[in-house]
Motif scaffolding. Structure first.
Motif, PDB file in Angstrom:
ATOM      1  N   ASP A  48       0.698  -1.457  -0.095  1.00  0.00           N
ATOM      2  CA  ASP A  48      -0.114   0.073  -0.050  1.00  0.00           C
ATOM      3  C   ASP A  48       0.831   1.330   0.042  1.00  0.00           C
ATOM      4  O   ASP A  48       0.871   2.355   1.183  1.00  0.00           O
ATOM      5  CB  ASP A  48      -0.707   0.224   1.143  1.00  0.00           C
ATOM      6  N   TRP A  96      -3.592  -1.234   8.025  1.00  0.00           N
ATOM      7  CA  TRP A  96      -3.719  -1.437   6.678  1.00  0.00           C
ATOM      8  C   TRP A  96      -3.130   0.237   6.120  1.00  0.00           C
ATOM      9  O   TRP A  96      -2.549   0.918   6.714  1.00  0.00           O
ATOM     10  CB  TRP A  96      -5.300  -1.387   6.425  1.00  0.00           C
ATOM     11  N   ILE A 142     -11.454   2.294   5.600  1.00  0.00           N
ATOM     12  CA  ILE A 142     -10.111   1.798   5.313  1.00  0.00           C
ATOM     13  C   ILE A 142      -9.492   2.922   4.247  1.00  0.00           C
ATOM     14  O   ILE A 142     -10.140   3.423   3.611  1.00  0.00           O
ATOM     15  CB  ILE A 142     -10.122   0.303   4.938  1.00  0.00           C
ATOM     16  N   GLU A 159     -11.423   0.170  -3.705  1.00  0.00           N
ATOM     17  CA  GLU A 159     -10.790   0.474  -2.387  1.00  0.00           C
ATOM     18  C   GLU A 159      -9.694   1.410  -2.637  1.00  0.00           C
ATOM     19  O   GLU A 159      -9.313   1.425  -3.798  1.00  0.00           O
ATOM     20  CB  GLU A 159     -10.429  -0.688  -1.302  1.00  0.00           C
ATOM     21  N   GLY A 160      -8.917   1.521  -1.611  1.00  0.00           N
ATOM     22  CA  GLY A 160      -7.328   2.184  -1.994  1.00  0.00           C
ATOM     23  C   GLY A 160      -7.403   3.378  -2.663  1.00  0.00           C
ATOM     24  O   GLY A 160      -6.614   3.580  -3.779  1.00  0.00           O
ATOM     25  N   THR A 209      -4.678  -8.066  -4.830  1.00  0.00           N
ATOM     26  CA  THR A 209      -4.877  -6.539  -4.359  1.00  0.00           C
ATOM     27  C   THR A 209      -3.940  -5.824  -5.512  1.00  0.00           C
ATOM     28  O   THR A 209      -3.072  -6.292  -5.735  1.00  0.00           O
ATOM     29  CB  THR A 209      -4.968  -6.226  -3.069  1.00  0.00           C
ATOM     30  N   ASN A 210      -4.285  -4.308  -5.463  1.00  0.00           N
ATOM     31  CA  ASN A 210      -3.411  -3.669  -5.693  1.00  0.00           C
ATOM     32  C   ASN A 210      -3.542  -2.191  -5.379  1.00  0.00           C
ATOM     33  O   ASN A 210      -4.779  -2.055  -4.648  1.00  0.00           O
ATOM     34  CB  ASN A 210      -3.331  -3.347  -7.396  1.00  0.00           C
ATOM     35  N   HIS A 246       1.567  -2.086  -5.677  1.00  0.00           N
ATOM     36  CA  HIS A 246       2.193  -3.419  -5.080  1.00  0.00           C
ATOM     37  C   HIS A 246       2.028  -4.671  -5.874  1.00  0.00           C
ATOM     38  O   HIS A 246       0.999  -4.632  -6.628  1.00  0.00           O
ATOM     39  CB  HIS A 246       1.791  -3.359  -3.608  1.00  0.00           C
ATOM     40  N   ARG A 273       3.002  -9.040  -0.060  1.00  0.00           N
ATOM     41  CA  ARG A 273       2.952  -8.013  -1.211  1.00  0.00           C
ATOM     42  C   ARG A 273       4.028  -7.183  -0.928  1.00  0.00           C
ATOM     43  O   ARG A 273       4.845  -6.869   0.153  1.00  0.00           O
ATOM     44  CB  ARG A 273       1.673  -7.124  -1.100  1.00  0.00           C
TER      45      ARG A 273
HETATM   46  O1  FUB Z   1      -3.125  -4.071   3.004  1.00  0.00           O
HETATM   47  C1  FUB Z   1      -4.497  -4.295   3.223  1.00  0.00           C
HETATM   48  C2  FUB Z   1      -5.517  -3.922   2.504  1.00  0.00           C
HETATM   49  O2  FUB Z   1      -5.316  -4.325   1.331  1.00  0.00           O
HETATM   50  C3  FUB Z   1      -5.403  -2.239   2.133  1.00  0.00           C
HETATM   51  O3  FUB Z   1      -6.065  -1.665   3.265  1.00  0.00           O
HETATM   52  C4  FUB Z   1      -6.368  -2.564   0.960  1.00  0.00           C
HETATM   53  O4  FUB Z   1      -6.088  -1.234   0.004  1.00  0.00           O
HETATM   54  C5  FUB Z   1      -5.687  -3.722   0.246  1.00  0.00           C
HETATM   55  O5  FUB Z   1      -4.448  -3.238  -0.659  1.00  0.00           O
END
Ligand code: FUB
Length: 467
Positions: A34, A94, A150, A225-226, A277-278, A294, A306
């Motif tokens: 992340d 996170w 998150i 997300e992210g 995930t990315n 990542h 990751r």
């Molecule tokens: O790293 C934990 C979770 O996985 C993150 O909060 C998300 O964005 C995903 O990358």
């Protein structure tokens, strides 16, 4: 006893090291996730999460910081912030992001809250980009028991207004007060629409029927997300992990930092990264544009192991993002490293087998050094005359070992060799010097290749310097 993770990493990393140009992932001493880049002064800092070894979920305990002046040699600043820094947090360290304002650094994090039982947004503060950081308010900045909270991203707009955006599966947008640690009102919640965030396409491995007869699912936007909030020219851009699992990176634009958002396309397509995930972050540094993300590409890595990677990109003429593909090569150096100043041993362009540790007295140092391991530095400028000697600060509770100094690759010309003996403990530091056998001038890659008894740890390293 050597950790099994290192042994496996060492074996597998041999494959990576065959490609001498490979710079991705940018950290090899542990898993990093992340990425959130931030430029301060003449360095770029990357704030990351940290996947545990052999994890079967995102059981993450701490956040970490790395920095570079040249984009290839990264200094490990350890973990100046962890779950223990927040009395209210008990799990899931996170995604996060740090921003500088008026000489202070505000690190927005998310973690599981033992107060509400959901995920919560928190904020830590420091006078330095590398910490120490402390919880700025002693409680979550925002929580309500939901698991939506998150992945905070922060932007200070040109007019001084700071905005915090986060969320999975919806987008929360909060206006921050000037103090950066309190909110101006409640967050505005956006349900991702197809117009705002692109359609959620069905994929073979994220649908119950395994993709048979899969049709694009049009009723929901692809935002997952992210988020990463940024401004390019007059446009606000919200980048995000999209499409469910496995994720790709897409973005939306707006004339305002808080939307409404219009879908603008895919930046990093879903590809064979080894991670489902990315998570991205973007920074302009010394006239270059960088896209951090990542992958699961570090040996022994994967969806819960990751590692941060980076690509350089150029904006399209119309101000849109180009498509950016993950590469093993990563980016080129944009500066050189001065070997005549003290260099922290935990500064590296690539390493094989070693890890880093940290204590209050020494800070971060290189540990877990075994026979055959090495550290590479890229683009080291030895100048016109070249060095005569080399000194290193090391510690060993056992018999020590040797450092061979090679030029251009780990089997390249050996310009010197230094013997490190028993110092009385793994943190009993001694400085050892040796004259070099050969002169080296100009810009070269530099390799410290570690030799000694096969099996046990040899020594730890704090810093080094050529003279
Ligand atoms: O790293 C934990 C979770 O996985 C993150 O909060 C998300 O964005 C995903 O990358």
């Amino acid at each position: 006893m050597r950790k099994s993770f290192n042994l496996l990493a060492a074996l597998a990393a041999c494959a990576v090291s065959l490609n001498m140009a490979a710079q991705n992932p940018i950290v090899q001493t542990c898993f990093t996730t992340d990425p959130a880049p931030m430029v301060s002064g003449d360095r770029i800092y990357v704030y990351t999460g940290h996947d545990e070894n052999n994890a079967d979920f995102f059981w993450m305990q701490e956040w970490r910081v790395y920095s570079s002046a040249d984009m290839v040699n990264w200094t490990d600043h350890g973990s100046p912030l962890a779950l223990e820094s927040f009395t209210w947090a008990d799990d899931r360290a996170w995604a996060s992001q740090t921003v500088e304002r008026n000489g202070k650094f505000y690190w927005y994090i998310c973690a599981h809250s033992k107060l509400s039982g959901g995920m919560a947004i928190g904020v830590a503060v420091s006078d330095s980009p590398t910490g120490p950081f402390k919880d700025a308010i002693g409680k979550p900045l925002y929580e309500n028991g939901s698991w939506d909270h998150i992945d905070p991203t922060v932007l200070i707009d040109d007019d001084g207004q700071a905005w915090l955006i986060w969320g999975n599966p919806r987008v929360y947008c909060l206006k921050l007060n000037k103090d950066m640690i309190s909110a101006d009102g409640d967050p505005v919640i956006t349900e991702p629409s197809v117009e705002g965030f692109g359609g959620m396409a069905a994929r073979p491995n994220n649908r119950p029927n395994n993709g048979q007869n899969a049709q694009p699912v049009r009723q929901r936007g692809s935002y997952t997300e992210g988020p990463w909030l940024m401004k390019h020219g007059k446009k606000y851009m919200l980048l995000y992990a999209a499409g469910g699992i496995p994720e790709h990176i897409a973005y939306s634009t707006s004339s305002k930092p808080n939307g409404p958002w219009t879908y603008a396309g895919i930046i990093m397509p879903q590809s064979d990264t080894g991670s489902f995930t990315n998570h991205c972050g973007v920074a302009e540094f010394k006239g270059h544009n960088y896209f951090f993300y990542h992958t699961g590409k570090l040996p022994h890595g994967g969806g819960y192991g990751r590692s941060v990677a980076v690509e350089e990109f150029k904006w399209n003429d119309d101000g849109t993002f180009p498509t950016i593909q993950p590469t093993a090569e990563g980016v080129k150096p944009i500066g050189t490293l001065n070997p005549y100043k003290r260099v922290e041993a935990e500064t590296m362009a690539f390493s094989l087998g070693v890890t880093s540790e940290m204590n209050d007295e020494t800070g971060v140092y290189v540990a877990d050094i075994h026979n055959g391991d090495y550290i590479k530095l890229q683009s080291v400028d030895f100048g016109a005359n070249g060095p005569k000697s080399f000194s290193v600060c090391a510690a060993s509770a056992l018999r020590g070992g040797q450092i061979e100094i090679h030029i251009d690759n780990q089997k390249g010309n050996m310009i010197g060799r230094i013997e490190i003996g028993h110092t009385g403990g793994w943190e009993k530091w001694q400085t050892v010097s040796a004259d070099l056998r050969e002169t080296v001038t100009g810009v070269h890659d530099l390799y410290f290749v570690f030799k000694g008894r096969k099996g046990p740890k040899l020594f730890n390293l704090d810093y080094w310097q050529f003279k």
